[in-house]
Design an enzyme around this catalytic site. Structure first.
Site, PDB file in Angstrom:
ATOM      1  CG  ASN A 290      39.056  47.754  35.681  1.00 27.76           C
ATOM      2  OD1 ASN A 290      38.792  48.956  35.660  1.00 27.76           O
ATOM      3  ND2 ASN A 290      39.444  47.094  34.594  1.00 27.76           N
ATOM      4  CG  HIS A 292      38.355  42.718  38.662  1.00 26.51           C
ATOM      5  ND1 HIS A 292      37.305  42.786  37.784  1.00 26.51           N
ATOM      6  CD2 HIS A 292      39.443  43.066  37.925  1.00 26.51           C
ATOM      7  CE1 HIS A 292      37.711  43.145  36.595  1.00 26.51           C
ATOM      8  NE2 HIS A 292      39.000  43.308  36.645  1.00 26.51           N
ATOM      9  CB  CYS A 327      38.650  36.365  41.727  1.00 29.38           C
ATOM     10  SG  CYS A 327      39.506  35.772  43.198  1.00 29.38           S
TER      11      CYS A 327
END
Length: 394
Positions: A290, A292, A327
């Site tokens: 995804n 991240h 993040c």
């Protein structure tokens, strides 16, 4: 396998143990036990792995049990004079196909069940599985649940209708409670199921059992919402997606209400944090499909600011994570930790809203961006002295 490789294997094992004509395309590896020269002496079960190179998806059903797509069977005839040995064998096509090799549905397809063996690289210094290992197994079971349901699109756990709309699932909160950690070589059985969580969220629960005893050793519950993969913004669950998942909903909870950690996690700052670890940097391998940082990776960074004596002499018995933002790879992070008063039987109700859960230590954590101090994850952990925890688990 090259002929030279066969000769090496034949030279290692006692005479008559294996023959060259029966060893073609077969690799034999001994895991967790002594070599012919007794370099390492086992304290637990010994394990023999036989894997065929002909077809990586081939599975031989032995005693009706599979582990990560590999069957666990009885002791092989040439092992009959040894004690406590476990044979994992791949010896032919699985009649039920690859889908059955990664798990199966039970209870009218409402519960997905999968078995795993705890590997050597999934344990910590005390030779037991870590919290990160458990979280990875939970995540793997959840993804396989979606894949096996027939709903999977081209996303990482997304359904077909979600993939059409460029939507993905993201977890907002998870609580994992551990009664006992499995040891290297143990086989665990994981059940997972889903249910609605309000109008625009989904709850996913898990239980982990010791396969040998069927004792429940871990319980977990989580809340998931939908995010647009391109805009990275949360969105409501489309009706088409809702109709896809509703048939799989099960009204059941893994953690009783009186044991579930539902209290809001307080924010840590530079003023109230007791320990701060800076300069934590995600690696390329920490990024998932995804795009991240995978949510499991946060656990290791959170524990970076926990005192070493706690990690060494206490077991992590409960962990609650509240995810605030994504993040990416090039973000520098900081890990903050602050201890709270020891949780007593009286204070559990006020502090944790879980009157039946007791711990020796409790910590509050924050993982944040180093530059702008933006929050990524808030967390709360509970710890119990290892000697006490081990005695209570027996």
């Amino acid at each position: 396998m090259a002929k030279t490789g066969i000769n090496v294997i034949a030279s290692i094992f006692p005479e008559g143990l294996c023959k060259e004509e029966s060893m073609k395309n077969v690799a034999i590896a001994k895991l967790g036990f002594c070599s012919p020269w007794n370099w390492i002496k086992p304290k637990q079960k010994r394990l023999l792995l036989i894997a065929s190179a002909k077809n990586r998806r081939n599975i031989d059903m032995v005693n009706g049990k599979k582990v990560n797509g590999i069957s666990i069977g009885e002791v092989h005839p040439f092992m009959k004079n040894t004690d406590n040995q476990l044979l994992i064998k791949d010896n032919g096509p699985d009649k039920q196909g690859h889908a059955c090799s990664i798990g199966r549905f039970v209870e009218d397809r409402h519960v997905y069940r999968q078995t795993f063996i705890i590997r050597s690289y999934e344990i910590g210094p005390d030779k037991t599985a870590t919290m990160e290992t458990l979280m990875n197994l939970l995540q793997e079971t959840a993804l396989n649940h979606v894949m096996s349901s027939g709903l999977a699109g081209n996303g990482f756990g997304a359904t077909r209708e979600m993939s059409l709309r460029k939507l993905i699932w993201v977890v907002t909160r998870i609580n994992v409670q551990v009664e006992r950690y499995s040891c290297w070589g143990d086989v665990v059985e994981i059940d997972t199921w889903v249910d609605a969580a309000g109008k625009n969220a989904m709850r996913r629960d898990w239980i982990i059992r010791d396969y040998s005893t069927q004792e429940i050793i871990t319980r977990a519950t989580s809340t998931w919402v939908i995010m647009n993969h391109k805009t990275r913004r949360l969105t409501k669950i489309p009706e088409q997606v809702r109709q896809e998942v509703i048939p799989f909903y099960l009204k059941r909870i893994a953690i009783d209400q009186d044991k579930y950690d539902i209290k809001k996690i307080d924010k840590l700052t530079d003023e109230n944090a007791e320990r701060i670890r800076s300069g934590l940097e995600p690696r390329w391998s920490d990024i998932d499909a995804n795009q991240h940082v995978n949510n499991v990776k946060y656990i290791g960074w959170i524990l970076e600011s926990v005192p070493m004596n706690v990690l060494e002499y206490y077991d992590l018995t409960s962990m609650t994570l509240e995810y605030r933002r994504e993040c990416r790879q090039f973000n520098l992070l900081e890990s903050l930790t602050s201890s709270t008063a020891n949780v007593t039987e009286d204070s559990n109700i006020d502090n944790n809203n879980s009157s039946n859960r007791k711990a020796d230590l409790e910590f509050t954590h924050l993982l944040r961006m180093q530059d702008d101090k933006a929050e990524i994850v808030r967390a709360r952990t509970e710890w119990q002295a290892k000697q006490k925890h081990n005695l209570s688990s027996e």
